[in-house]
Design an enzyme around this catalytic site. Structure first.
Site, PDB file in Angstrom:
ATOM      1  N   LEU A   9     -40.830  35.676  23.950  1.00  0.00           N
ATOM      2  CA  LEU A   9     -40.085  34.990  25.191  1.00  0.00           C
ATOM      3  C   LEU A   9     -41.119  34.433  26.114  1.00  0.00           C
ATOM      4  O   LEU A   9     -41.778  35.256  26.693  1.00  0.00           O
ATOM      5  CB  LEU A   9     -39.021  35.972  26.097  1.00  0.00           C
ATOM      6  CG  LEU A   9     -38.105  35.068  26.736  1.00  0.00           C
ATOM      7  CD1 LEU A   9     -36.840  36.210  27.271  1.00  0.00           C
ATOM      8  CD2 LEU A   9     -38.598  34.807  28.239  1.00  0.00           C
ATOM      9  N   ILE A  10     -41.069  33.216  26.157  1.00  0.00           N
ATOM     10  CA  ILE A  10     -42.092  32.498  27.259  1.00  0.00           C
ATOM     11  C   ILE A  10     -41.359  31.546  28.283  1.00  0.00           C
ATOM     12  O   ILE A  10     -40.441  30.704  27.829  1.00  0.00           O
ATOM     13  CB  ILE A  10     -43.082  31.317  26.331  1.00  0.00           C
ATOM     14  CG1 ILE A  10     -43.603  32.184  25.120  1.00  0.00           C
ATOM     15  CG2 ILE A  10     -44.014  30.722  27.091  1.00  0.00           C
ATOM     16  CD1 ILE A  10     -44.344  31.280  24.199  1.00  0.00           C
ATOM     17  N   GLY A  12     -41.521  29.021  31.572  1.00  0.00           N
ATOM     18  CA  GLY A  12     -42.191  27.544  31.947  1.00  0.00           C
ATOM     19  C   GLY A  12     -42.578  26.862  31.030  1.00  0.00           C
ATOM     20  O   GLY A  12     -43.917  26.409  30.964  1.00  0.00           O
ATOM     21  N   SER A  14     -41.636  23.718  29.809  1.00  0.00           N
ATOM     22  CA  SER A  14     -41.241  22.139  29.770  1.00  0.00           C
ATOM     23  C   SER A  14     -42.513  21.055  29.776  1.00  0.00           C
ATOM     24  O   SER A  14     -42.354  20.247  29.056  1.00  0.00           O
ATOM     25  CB  SER A  14     -40.416  21.861  30.875  1.00  0.00           C
ATOM     26  OG  SER A  14     -41.091  21.953  32.085  1.00  0.00           O
ATOM     27  N   GLY A  16     -47.290  21.482  30.142  1.00  0.00           N
ATOM     28  CA  GLY A  16     -48.333  22.277  30.242  1.00  0.00           C
ATOM     29  C   GLY A  16     -48.906  23.445  29.353  1.00  0.00           C
ATOM     30  O   GLY A  16     -48.607  23.418  28.132  1.00  0.00           O
ATOM     31  N   ILE A  17     -49.178  24.503  29.787  1.00  0.00           N
ATOM     32  CA  ILE A  17     -49.673  25.543  29.098  1.00  0.00           C
ATOM     33  C   ILE A  17     -48.436  26.346  28.470  1.00  0.00           C
ATOM     34  O   ILE A  17     -48.649  26.780  27.289  1.00  0.00           O
ATOM     35  CB  ILE A  17     -50.385  26.697  29.956  1.00  0.00           C
ATOM     36  CG1 ILE A  17     -51.720  25.900  30.678  1.00  0.00           C
ATOM     37  CG2 ILE A  17     -50.618  27.902  29.268  1.00  0.00           C
ATOM     38  CD1 ILE A  17     -52.105  27.030  31.620  1.00  0.00           C
ATOM     39  N   GLY A  18     -47.477  26.275  29.152  1.00  0.00           N
ATOM     40  CA  GLY A  18     -46.110  27.170  28.349  1.00  0.00           C
ATOM     41  C   GLY A  18     -45.589  26.219  27.166  1.00  0.00           C
ATOM     42  O   GLY A  18     -45.258  26.921  26.132  1.00  0.00           O
ATOM     43  N   SER A 142     -54.367  32.754  37.290  1.00  0.00           N
ATOM     44  CA  SER A 142     -55.300  31.625  37.450  1.00  0.00           C
ATOM     45  C   SER A 142     -56.549  32.310  37.908  1.00  0.00           C
ATOM     46  O   SER A 142     -56.470  33.574  38.458  1.00  0.00           O
ATOM     47  CB  SER A 142     -54.541  31.010  38.532  1.00  0.00           C
ATOM     48  OG  SER A 142     -55.382  30.125  39.223  1.00  0.00           O
ATOM     49  N   TYR A 155     -50.111  30.110  47.302  1.00  0.00           N
ATOM     50  CA  TYR A 155     -50.133  30.220  45.795  1.00  0.00           C
ATOM     51  C   TYR A 155     -51.202  31.510  45.308  1.00  0.00           C
ATOM     52  O   TYR A 155     -50.947  32.396  44.665  1.00  0.00           O
ATOM     53  CB  TYR A 155     -50.766  28.915  45.117  1.00  0.00           C
ATOM     54  CG  TYR A 155     -51.100  29.144  43.672  1.00  0.00           C
ATOM     55  CD1 TYR A 155     -49.982  28.851  42.772  1.00  0.00           C
ATOM     56  CD2 TYR A 155     -52.116  28.992  43.094  1.00  0.00           C
ATOM     57  CE1 TYR A 155     -50.198  28.972  41.446  1.00  0.00           C
ATOM     58  CE2 TYR A 155     -52.518  28.997  41.615  1.00  0.00           C
ATOM     59  CZ  TYR A 155     -51.290  29.068  41.027  1.00  0.00           C
ATOM     60  OH  TYR A 155     -51.367  28.988  39.646  1.00  0.00           O
TER      61      TYR A 155
END
Length: 282
Positions: A9-10, A12, A14, A16-18, A142, A155
């Site tokens: 299960l991943i 985010g 939509s 980029g990295i996900g 990050s 952040y």
């Protein structure tokens, strides 16, 4: 979809990295349950999966990681449909650039909700199923989860919290057969980054006494993304971890990220990091 194929299960996914991680995991033979807040934005992911020839292994589900009930329901659905859950990739996140005096506490709390509490909530819900499968938790943080960076207070605070949570959880989870790992990207060319930089330019008109230093930070950051990784490059270590016999606690996604993080880890009094990040504001 069911059977003996491993399921991840991943969050985010939509962009980029996900997105890249979901497609790469499917190419590696995993059922990739790709979640996102708005499934109306799934077109790019589904097209990438079709182009890679793995559309049958990518399943899109809606999930807002800040909604505890939705997290619980999503995990239960995945297990019911696939019969197992072998891995979770905590990737969903939201950046915020600004400084607390000008932007207030709402931004700090919002950042913690999606970047920290959302990660904790999904990890908590998944752990019973990961214990059953001898699974793993992979969390994308990050280099900002190791090195505090100007105008990224909210952040970086959230990413620092995730790093502390996972570092503390890892030895406990290992006693019940669950491995934990953190993935630390540096600069990545993605819509996430572009949206943050565009937003910052709007903030300049209300930055008050911080206008000059914010402008310097924005210009320095724009220039630094000339050598950024692609999402696929940053996602590659995630798939390597999914199939690794033994996961390390931390993985940086590039040589630059390794060097950057090393500055902090060898900086006992903080002077090296402060000297480095202060130079970004000149």
């Amino acid at each position: 979809m069911s059977g003996n194929t491993r399921t991840v299960l991943i969050t985010g996914t939509s962009t980029g990295i996900g997105l890249a991680a979901a497609v790469a995991a499917a190419r590696a033979g995993w059922h990739a349950v790709a979640t996102m807040r708005d499934t109306g934005r799934a077109g790019a992911l589904l097209e990438a999966a079709r182009e890679a020839g793995v559309a049958e292994l990518v399943q899109v589900k809606p999930l807002d990681v800040t909604d505890a009930a939705a997290v619980e329901a999503c995990v239960a659905e995945v297990v019911a449909e696939h019969g197992r859950l072998d891995a979770v990739v905590n990737n969903a996140g939201a950046g915020f650039v600004g400084t607390v005096e000008q932007n207030g506490m709402t931004a700090v709390r919002a950042s913690m909700e999606v970047n920290y509490f959302g990660v904790v909530e999904l990890t908590r819900a998944a752990l019973p199923h990961l214990r059953a499968s001898g699974g793993r938790v992979i969390t994308v943080t990050s280099v900002g989860g190791v090195v505090g960076q100007p105008f990224n207070e909210a952040y970086c605070a959230a990413k620092f919290a995730v790093e502390g949570f996972m570092e503390s959880l890892a030895p406990v989870a290992a006693t019940v057969g669950v491995q934990v790992s953190l993935v630390e990207p540096g600069a990545v060319t993605s819509e996430f980054v572009a949206s943050q930089l565009d937003y910052v330019t709007e903030l300049l008109s209300t930055a008050g006494p911080y206008t000059a230093t914010l402008q310097a930070y924005v210009e320095r950051t724009r220039k630094s993304y000339g050598g950024a990784q692609t999402p696929a490059q940053a996602a590659a270590p995630i798939v390597e971890l999914l199939d690794a016999e033994r996961m390390p606690l931390r993985v940086q996604t590039s040589d630059w990220a390794r060097q950057f993080v090393a500055t902090k880890l060898t900086d006992l009094d903080g002077s090296a990091v402060q000297s480095m990040t202060s130079s970004w504001l000149a």
